[in-house]
Motif scaffolding. Structure first.
Motif, PDB file in Angstrom:
ATOM      1  N   LYS A  24     -26.605 -20.672  15.602  1.00  0.00           N
ATOM      2  CA  LYS A  24     -26.047 -20.670  14.244  1.00  0.00           C
ATOM      3  C   LYS A  24     -27.015 -19.983  13.276  1.00  0.00           C
ATOM      4  O   LYS A  24     -26.631 -19.206  12.423  1.00  0.00           O
ATOM      5  CB  LYS A  24     -25.804 -22.102  13.781  1.00  0.00           C
ATOM      6  CG  LYS A  24     -24.459 -22.658  14.215  1.00  0.00           C
ATOM      7  CD  LYS A  24     -24.249 -24.017  13.590  1.00  0.00           C
ATOM      8  CE  LYS A  24     -22.967 -24.649  14.104  1.00  0.00           C
ATOM      9  NZ  LYS A  24     -22.831 -26.021  13.634  1.00  0.00           N
ATOM     10  N   GLU A  25     -28.302 -20.334  13.425  1.00  0.00           N
ATOM     11  CA  GLU A  25     -29.304 -19.769  12.526  1.00  0.00           C
ATOM     12  C   GLU A  25     -29.456 -18.272  12.728  1.00  0.00           C
ATOM     13  O   GLU A  25     -29.857 -17.556  11.831  1.00  0.00           O
ATOM     14  CB  GLU A  25     -30.643 -20.468  12.738  1.00  0.00           C
ATOM     15  CG  GLU A  25     -30.565 -21.943  12.437  1.00  0.00           C
ATOM     16  CD  GLU A  25     -31.658 -22.429  11.532  1.00  0.00           C
ATOM     17  OE1 GLU A  25     -32.648 -21.714  11.389  1.00  0.00           O
ATOM     18  OE2 GLU A  25     -31.506 -23.515  10.960  1.00  0.00           O
ATOM     19  N   GLU A  27     -27.121 -16.249  13.188  1.00  0.00           N
ATOM     20  CA  GLU A  27     -26.019 -15.526  12.560  1.00  0.00           C
ATOM     21  C   GLU A  27     -26.478 -15.043  11.190  1.00  0.00           C
ATOM     22  O   GLU A  27     -26.199 -15.637  10.162  1.00  0.00           O
ATOM     23  CB  GLU A  27     -24.800 -16.434  12.408  1.00  0.00           C
ATOM     24  CG  GLU A  27     -24.092 -16.703  13.725  1.00  0.00           C
ATOM     25  CD  GLU A  27     -23.048 -17.790  13.586  1.00  0.00           C
ATOM     26  OE1 GLU A  27     -22.656 -18.118  12.463  1.00  0.00           O
ATOM     27  OE2 GLU A  27     -22.651 -18.322  14.621  1.00  0.00           O
ATOM     28  N   VAL A  28     -27.244 -13.983  11.204  1.00  0.00           N
ATOM     29  CA  VAL A  28     -27.864 -13.483   9.979  1.00  0.00           C
ATOM     30  C   VAL A  28     -27.110 -12.260   9.470  1.00  0.00           C
ATOM     31  O   VAL A  28     -26.808 -11.355  10.233  1.00  0.00           O
ATOM     32  CB  VAL A  28     -29.338 -13.098  10.242  1.00  0.00           C
ATOM     33  CG1 VAL A  28     -29.992 -12.575   8.977  1.00  0.00           C
ATOM     34  CG2 VAL A  28     -30.106 -14.284  10.765  1.00  0.00           C
TER      35      VAL A  28
ATOM     36  N   VAL B 138     -30.596 -11.754   2.399  1.00  0.00           N
ATOM     37  CA  VAL B 138     -30.350 -12.346   3.706  1.00  0.00           C
ATOM     38  C   VAL B 138     -29.426 -13.543   3.529  1.00  0.00           C
ATOM     39  O   VAL B 138     -29.633 -14.368   2.639  1.00  0.00           O
ATOM     40  CB  VAL B 138     -31.682 -12.794   4.355  1.00  0.00           C
ATOM     41  CG1 VAL B 138     -31.421 -13.527   5.657  1.00  0.00           C
ATOM     42  CG2 VAL B 138     -32.583 -11.599   4.592  1.00  0.00           C
ATOM     43  N   ASP B 139     -28.423 -13.591   4.381  1.00  0.00           N
ATOM     44  CA  ASP B 139     -27.460 -14.686   4.318  1.00  0.00           C
ATOM     45  C   ASP B 139     -27.387 -15.350   5.685  1.00  0.00           C
ATOM     46  O   ASP B 139     -26.916 -14.745   6.656  1.00  0.00           O
ATOM     47  CB  ASP B 139     -26.094 -14.107   3.912  1.00  0.00           C
ATOM     48  CG  ASP B 139     -25.072 -15.189   3.666  1.00  0.00           C
ATOM     49  OD1 ASP B 139     -25.436 -16.377   3.720  1.00  0.00           O
ATOM     50  OD2 ASP B 139     -23.900 -14.848   3.418  1.00  0.00           O
ATOM     51  N   THR B 140     -27.896 -16.563   5.779  1.00  0.00           N
ATOM     52  CA  THR B 140     -27.790 -17.327   7.026  1.00  0.00           C
ATOM     53  C   THR B 140     -27.185 -18.686   6.683  1.00  0.00           C
ATOM     54  O   THR B 140     -26.927 -18.966   5.517  1.00  0.00           O
ATOM     55  CB  THR B 140     -29.162 -17.560   7.694  1.00  0.00           C
ATOM     56  OG1 THR B 140     -29.897 -18.495   6.905  1.00  0.00           O
ATOM     57  CG2 THR B 140     -29.953 -16.295   7.832  1.00  0.00           C
ATOM     58  N   THR B 141     -27.016 -19.502   7.688  1.00  0.00           N
ATOM     59  CA  THR B 141     -26.449 -20.831   7.404  1.00  0.00           C
ATOM     60  C   THR B 141     -27.442 -21.691   6.630  1.00  0.00           C
ATOM     61  O   THR B 141     -27.054 -22.586   5.901  1.00  0.00           O
ATOM     62  CB  THR B 141     -26.098 -21.552   8.720  1.00  0.00           C
ATOM     63  OG1 THR B 141     -27.231 -21.481   9.569  1.00  0.00           O
ATOM     64  CG2 THR B 141     -24.898 -20.925   9.382  1.00  0.00           C
ATOM     65  N   SER B 142     -28.724 -21.385   6.778  1.00  0.00           N
ATOM     66  CA  SER B 142     -29.716 -22.244   6.127  1.00  0.00           C
ATOM     67  C   SER B 142     -30.438 -21.567   4.957  1.00  0.00           C
ATOM     68  O   SER B 142     -31.267 -22.200   4.299  1.00  0.00           O
ATOM     69  CB  SER B 142     -30.745 -22.702   7.162  1.00  0.00           C
ATOM     70  OG  SER B 142     -31.307 -21.581   7.789  1.00  0.00           O
TER      71      SER B 142
END
Lengths: 63, 195
Positions: A24-25, A27-28, B138-142
């Motif tokens: 998941k992480e 997925e940048v 930057v676009d990530t889930t966190s």
């Protein structure tokens, strides 16, 4: 024997969970972006650094 | 750009600091840099109201801004997917310049951090870095924010360098200045003098 097996299962599940989290992480999405600040700050008619600092110093002293 | 000039005219800059003295100081510096639109607020509620009313171009925010701190405010701004201020350049001011604090600000999504007390030169250079060294987002889930993997190798475009830097070019040797025979004869002369 049973204890060992359940421990192995727990470790395997934990590893799988960590891998999912990592995936998941990973997925940048990166993208270039020019903000209005950057665009406008680069316009012609700007103040050179030396002059800007000099003016700021004068205003600070006046204040 | 050898010596870029920064044009802050007509850019709306929001200064968020609980101290009226500090806000006035930053306002004066920005006026000196040519800025003519500066808003000042004392807390995150003020930031919210200012952003609701108009489009802000740059946020200069104290790390300990009431009510929840400047870093939390940065996180919230970066997390709002439908807000035009999501990609707003944010400069965090802090009196605590420990590495851990800087990292926290970076991980919250701040563009730059500036240590207090501020000086005109420091403030100008941070703004110039933001203006002339744009970084990818930057676009990530966190995480959402400017790319945290960057390295400052001197000032952008030469801003702030000393006047004498890079002016003198070192001569490039294309051939020996003296022939080997001449060098040998010099050594011979010294030796014969010693004898």
């Amino acid at each position: 024997m049973m204890k060992k097996a359940s421990k192995r299962n727990a470790v395997a599940q934990s590893k799988a969970g960590a891998q999912t989290q990592l995936a998941k992480e990973l997925e940048v999405r990166t993208f270039a972006l020019e903000t209005r600040f950057q665009k406008m700050a680069r316009r012609d008619g700007g103040i050179p650094r030396d002059k800007a600092l000099e003016q700021a110093q004068i205003i600070l002293e006046e204040a | 750009l050898a010596n870029p000039n920064m044009n802050l005219r007509d850019l709306l800059i929001l200064v968020a600091d609980p101290s009226s003295y500090m806000s006035a100081l930053i306002h004066s510096m920005l006026r000196g840099f040519g800025s003519n639109k500066v808003l000042m607020v004392r807390n995150s509620v003020g930031v919210y109201h200012a952003m609701t009313a108009q489009r802000i171009d740059l946020l200069i925010c104290d790390a300990r801004l009431p009510l929840h701190g400047g870093l939390q405010l940065t996180r919230v701004l970066r997390s709002k997917t439908d807000d035009e201020h999501r990609t707003l350049p944010i400069l965090i001011m802090t009196a605590d310049s420990r590495e851990s604090t800087i990292k926290q600000a970076r991980d919250a999504g701040a563009n730059m951090v500036i240590a207090k007390p501020l000086s005109p030169a420091r403030l100008y250079d941070r703004l110039a870095w933001i203006a002339f060294n744009p970084r990818k987002f930057v676009d990530t889930t966190s995480y959402f924010g400017p790319d945290r993997r960057f390295k400052i190798e001197g000032y952008p475009g030469g801003i702030g360098r000393r006047k004498g830097d890079n002016v003198t070019e070192a001569a490039q040797g294309s051939a020996p200045a003296l022939a080997q025979d001449d060098i040998d004869s010099l050594f011979t002369a010294v030796r014969s003098g010693q004898e």
